[in-house]
Write a protein that holds these residues in place. Structure first.
Motif, PDB file in Angstrom:
ATOM      1  N   GLY A 147     -10.439  67.033   5.093  1.00 23.26           N
ATOM      2  CA  GLY A 147     -10.195  65.843   4.694  1.00 23.26           C
ATOM      3  C   GLY A 147      -8.719  65.429   5.163  1.00 23.26           C
ATOM      4  N   ILE A 148      -8.727  64.015   5.106  1.00 30.41           N
ATOM      5  CA  ILE A 148      -7.440  63.257   5.424  1.00 30.41           C
ATOM      6  C   ILE A 148      -7.268  62.200   4.064  1.00 30.41           C
ATOM      7  N   ARG A 149      -5.826  62.231   3.641  1.00 36.20           N
ATOM      8  CA  ARG A 149      -5.625  61.264   2.725  1.00 36.20           C
ATOM      9  C   ARG A 149      -4.318  60.467   2.935  1.00 36.20           C
ATOM     10  N   ILE A 150      -4.342  59.344   3.119  1.00 35.31           N
ATOM     11  CA  ILE A 150      -3.218  58.303   3.320  1.00 35.31           C
ATOM     12  C   ILE A 150      -3.008  57.690   2.206  1.00 35.31           C
ATOM     13  N   GLY A 151      -1.929  57.631   1.489  1.00 41.56           N
ATOM     14  CA  GLY A 151      -1.404  57.227   0.172  1.00 41.56           C
ATOM     15  C   GLY A 151      -0.204  56.148   0.394  1.00 41.56           C
ATOM     16  N   PHE A 152      -0.279  55.033  -0.296  1.00 38.61           N
ATOM     17  CA  PHE A 152       0.867  54.145  -0.276  1.00 38.61           C
ATOM     18  C   PHE A 152       1.069  53.975  -1.564  1.00 38.61           C
ATOM     19  N   GLU A 153       2.389  53.960  -1.818  1.00 37.77           N
ATOM     20  CA  GLU A 153       3.017  53.358  -3.168  1.00 37.77           C
ATOM     21  C   GLU A 153       3.188  51.873  -2.963  1.00 37.77           C
ATOM     22  N   GLY A 154       2.246  51.201  -3.669  1.00 40.62           N
ATOM     23  CA  GLY A 154       2.575  49.837  -3.472  1.00 40.62           C
ATOM     24  C   GLY A 154       1.385  49.212  -2.439  1.00 40.62           C
ATOM     25  N   THR A 155       1.960  48.466  -1.740  1.00 40.20           N
ATOM     26  CA  THR A 155       0.617  48.076  -0.517  1.00 40.20           C
ATOM     27  C   THR A 155       0.956  48.731   0.768  1.00 40.20           C
ATOM     28  N   GLY A 156      -0.142  48.715   1.511  1.00 42.25           N
ATOM     29  CA  GLY A 156      -0.116  49.355   2.834  1.00 42.25           C
ATOM     30  C   GLY A 156      -1.397  48.981   3.960  1.00 42.25           C
ATOM     31  N   GLU A 157      -1.176  49.369   4.954  1.00 43.57           N
ATOM     32  CA  GLU A 157      -2.052  49.199   6.130  1.00 43.57           C
ATOM     33  C   GLU A 157      -2.212  50.366   6.859  1.00 43.57           C
ATOM     34  N   GLN A 164      -2.273  43.703  -7.392  1.00 43.21           N
ATOM     35  CA  GLN A 164      -1.879  43.127  -8.787  1.00 43.21           C
ATOM     36  C   GLN A 164      -2.881  42.847  -9.761  1.00 43.21           C
ATOM     37  N   ALA A 165      -4.068  42.160  -9.381  1.00 45.26           N
ATOM     38  CA  ALA A 165      -5.107  41.947  -9.826  1.00 45.26           C
ATOM     39  C   ALA A 165      -5.801  43.204 -10.801  1.00 45.26           C
ATOM     40  N   LYS A 166      -5.720  44.320 -10.118  1.00 43.32           N
ATOM     41  CA  LYS A 166      -6.348  45.588 -10.370  1.00 43.32           C
ATOM     42  C   LYS A 166      -5.406  46.241 -11.475  1.00 43.32           C
ATOM     43  N   THR A 167      -4.154  46.182 -11.237  1.00 49.38           N
ATOM     44  CA  THR A 167      -3.192  46.936 -12.213  1.00 49.38           C
ATOM     45  C   THR A 167      -2.480  45.645 -13.092  1.00 49.38           C
ATOM     46  N   GLY A 168      -2.633  44.634 -12.934  1.00 50.44           N
ATOM     47  CA  GLY A 168      -2.238  43.791 -13.962  1.00 50.44           C
ATOM     48  C   GLY A 168      -0.750  43.690 -13.995  1.00 50.44           C
ATOM     49  N   SER A 169       0.043  43.973 -12.780  1.00 54.74           N
ATOM     50  CA  SER A 169       1.479  44.029 -12.704  1.00 54.74           C
ATOM     51  C   SER A 169       1.725  43.631 -11.354  1.00 54.74           C
ATOM     52  N   PRO A 170       2.777  42.693 -11.155  1.00 54.41           N
ATOM     53  CA  PRO A 170       3.201  42.192  -9.564  1.00 54.41           C
ATOM     54  C   PRO A 170       4.425  43.421  -9.193  1.00 54.41           C
ATOM     55  N   VAL A 171       4.793  44.296  -9.991  1.00 48.66           N
ATOM     56  CA  VAL A 171       5.735  45.407  -9.372  1.00 48.66           C
ATOM     57  C   VAL A 171       4.820  46.767  -9.537  1.00 48.66           C
ATOM     58  N   PHE A 172       5.322  47.504  -8.369  1.00 51.00           N
ATOM     59  CA  PHE A 172       4.228  48.384  -7.783  1.00 51.00           C
ATOM     60  C   PHE A 172       4.913  49.877  -7.761  1.00 51.00           C
ATOM     61  N   ASN A 173       5.968  49.694  -8.389  1.00 50.65           N
ATOM     62  CA  ASN A 173       6.790  51.221  -8.518  1.00 50.65           C
ATOM     63  C   ASN A 173       5.838  52.195  -8.857  1.00 50.65           C
ATOM     64  N   SER A 174       5.684  53.447  -8.610  1.00 52.47           N
ATOM     65  CA  SER A 174       4.948  54.561  -9.022  1.00 52.47           C
ATOM     66  C   SER A 174       3.268  54.034  -8.965  1.00 52.47           C
ATOM     67  N   LYS A 175       2.875  53.085  -8.463  1.00 56.84           N
ATOM     68  CA  LYS A 175       1.652  52.735  -8.356  1.00 56.84           C
ATOM     69  C   LYS A 175       0.940  53.080  -7.018  1.00 56.84           C
ATOM     70  N   TRP A 176       0.124  54.022  -6.994  1.00 55.62           N
ATOM     71  CA  TRP A 176      -0.340  54.575  -5.608  1.00 55.62           C
ATOM     72  C   TRP A 176      -1.847  54.316  -5.214  1.00 55.62           C
ATOM     73  N   THR A 177      -2.104  54.216  -3.943  1.00 54.88           N
ATOM     74  CA  THR A 177      -3.362  53.530  -3.576  1.00 54.88           C
ATOM     75  C   THR A 177      -3.447  54.879  -2.376  1.00 54.88           C
ATOM     76  N   GLY A 178      -4.578  55.486  -2.666  1.00 61.99           N
ATOM     77  CA  GLY A 178      -5.051  56.583  -1.441  1.00 61.99           C
ATOM     78  C   GLY A 178      -6.387  56.104  -0.868  1.00 61.99           C
ATOM     79  N   PHE A 179      -6.120  56.291   0.450  1.00 62.67           N
ATOM     80  CA  PHE A 179      -7.235  56.166   1.288  1.00 62.67           C
ATOM     81  C   PHE A 179      -7.782  57.414   1.611  1.00 62.67           C
ATOM     82  N   PHE A 180      -9.109  57.911   1.403  1.00 62.85           N
ATOM     83  CA  PHE A 180      -9.651  59.338   1.492  1.00 62.85           C
ATOM     84  C   PHE A 180     -10.959  59.254   2.569  1.00 62.85           C
ATOM     85  N   ASP A 181     -10.428  60.192   3.442  1.00 65.07           N
ATOM     86  CA  ASP A 181     -11.896  60.310   4.279  1.00 65.07           C
ATOM     87  C   ASP A 181     -12.141  61.902   4.246  1.00 65.07           C
TER      88      ASP A 181
END
Length: 424
Positions: free
Chosen positions: A395-405, A261-278
């Motif tokens: 490479g490996i990429r694990i992506g989350f729409e919204g938050t994830g672990e 939320q702090a990075k995107t400025g919105s509490p709603v995360f639809n279509s907001k993706w975070t990718g973890f890349f190795d």
């Protein structure tokens, strides 16, 4: 636009001849996928695999192709469009007897002399022009094209310098395409020598030199990471996350709601993706013999993100394999990718990829002996025999729409592990 389909058949024959793939009756689904990509590269029109298969008679369909489809096929065959194709390939109609042209008048002796003189003069002028052109513009065969690159950094973002030379072709337009996506084309000086591009994401990119609309050369750009790198996907620019923002005390990788939320400025995360890349060279692990095992969960609430999608990608030098997960009610909108073939939730039942994200999800993706297997929580949910290799793993990429672990993620050579083979 057609009486009996003969015009379309002629256009198809021209395309088949240019491809050189042999009898179209033997073409596979992957061949039509490749043809779709090539048509898109040349015409910027995407014809689906199903449309191409209908045109080539692989699938029964009684309706005629649309004008847009015919224009795309004609343009790929080298014409300006379907009208140009029809005008060029159809012989002119013979005049009816009632409108036959009158006999040509007899030439006078003076005209009989002048006509050969004009022909000789024109021929001589053409010959002089041809010789001059050969001197000024030597044949392209003697002057090879050039297209290579070098990175300027080992960090992200990374600028890449392309050294190119298309002058042997005397081009009108030259474009450099950063990767597979035609939207990432940049017009460059046709007689220039260098161009630079910024790569904001890690990965293995097949950059392309496009000369007068034709793909002429490729150069593989590799942008690695130093361990895992978390990036919030953005357009036009991404947002990089520090290790402190994504690493938990347990060593797990995570992005939480407060950070997103702090990075995107919105509490709603639809279509907001975070990718973890190795992304790096996984020595000795190739796309025809690998095993990826990971445990993940999407930690968004349904109020924050409706479908809570997850995407696990294995990157190869030739292509990628994409393993999707989603909320059980959203399986219609997902799709998996086996490296060269896509499977859509719109026309396939992918309910096995639906999850209860209140629990950890254990994923295994493996290929061995040309068979791709996808496992979820100890159950085989998808298999594809005869699957092509995606090349050496990079490479490996694990992506989350919204938050994830991510609890764990390992990649190694080998097929399906023995503990899964023992599952009932």
């Amino acid at each position: 636009m057609m009486n009996n389909g003969a015009d379309l058949e002629q256009c198809k024959r021209l395309i088949e001849t240019s491809l050189g793939w042999g009898d179209a009756a033997t073409w596979t689904n992957e061949d039509f996928d490749t043809l779709s990509d090539r048509i898109f590269e040349k015409t910027s029109v995407r014809l689906s695999i199903s449309t191409l298969k209908r045109i080539w008679g692989k699938v029964r369909y009684d309706s005629s192709p649309t004008t847009a489809t015919l224009n795309a096929l004609a343009r790929y065959a080298g014409f300006e469009g379907w009208r140009d194709f029809m005008a060029t390939t159809q012989p002119p109609a013979k005049p009816s007897p009632a409108h036959e042209a009158p006999p040509a008048p007899q030439k006078s002796p003076t005209r009989r002399f002048i006509t050969p003189l004009i022909i000789i003069t024109i021929t001589f002028a053409v010959l002089i022009s041809f010789i001059s052109a050969r001197i000024i513009h030597p044949p392209a065969a003697n002057l090879p094209l050039r297209f290579d690159h070098r990175a300027t950094s080992d960090e992200l973002p990374n600028s890449v310098v392309f050294d190119y030379d298309a002058t042997p072709m005397h081009p009108k337009t030259v474009m450099i395409q950063q990767a597979w996506d035609p939207k990432r084309r940049e017009k460059v000086d046709p007689y220039g020598k260098q161009h630079t591009s910024i790569y904001y994401y890690p990965g293995y990119f097949r950059s392309k030199l496009i000369v007068d609309g034709e793909l002429k050369m490729q150069s593989d750009v590799f942008i690695p990471t130093k361990g895992w790198k978390a990036i919030i996907i953005g357009d036009p620019l991404p947002i990089y996350l520090s290790a402190a923002e994504t690493t938990l005390d347990s060593g797990r990788l995570s992005i939480n709601a407060a950070t997103l939320q702090a990075k995107t400025g919105s509490p709603v995360f639809n279509s907001k993706w975070t990718g973890f890349f190795d992304v790096h060279q996984f020595a000795g692990i190739s796309g025809d013999h690998f095993l990826l095992r990971t445990t993940v969960r999407n930690t968004s609430t349904v109020e924050q993100c409706l479908c809570r999608n997850v995407s696990i990608t294995v990157m190869g030098k030739l292509s990628a394999i994409i393993f999707p997960l989603t909320d059980r009610g959203c399986i219609s909108d997902i799709g998996l990718y086996t490296g060269f073939t896509g499977v859509s939730g719109k026309d396939h039942d992918l309910s096995a990829f639906g999850c209860d994200f209140s629990q950890w999800q254990q994923i295994v993706c493996a290929q061995k002996d040309q068979t791709l297997d996808m496992w979820l929580n100890g159950r085989l949910i998808y298999t594809k025999p005869g699957n092509r290799s995606i090349g050496d793993i990079v490479g490996i990429r694990i992506g989350f729409e919204g938050t994830g672990e991510i609890k764990e993620a390992t990649l190694q050579g080998g097929g399906v592990p023995q503990d899964l083979l023992k599952q009932p």
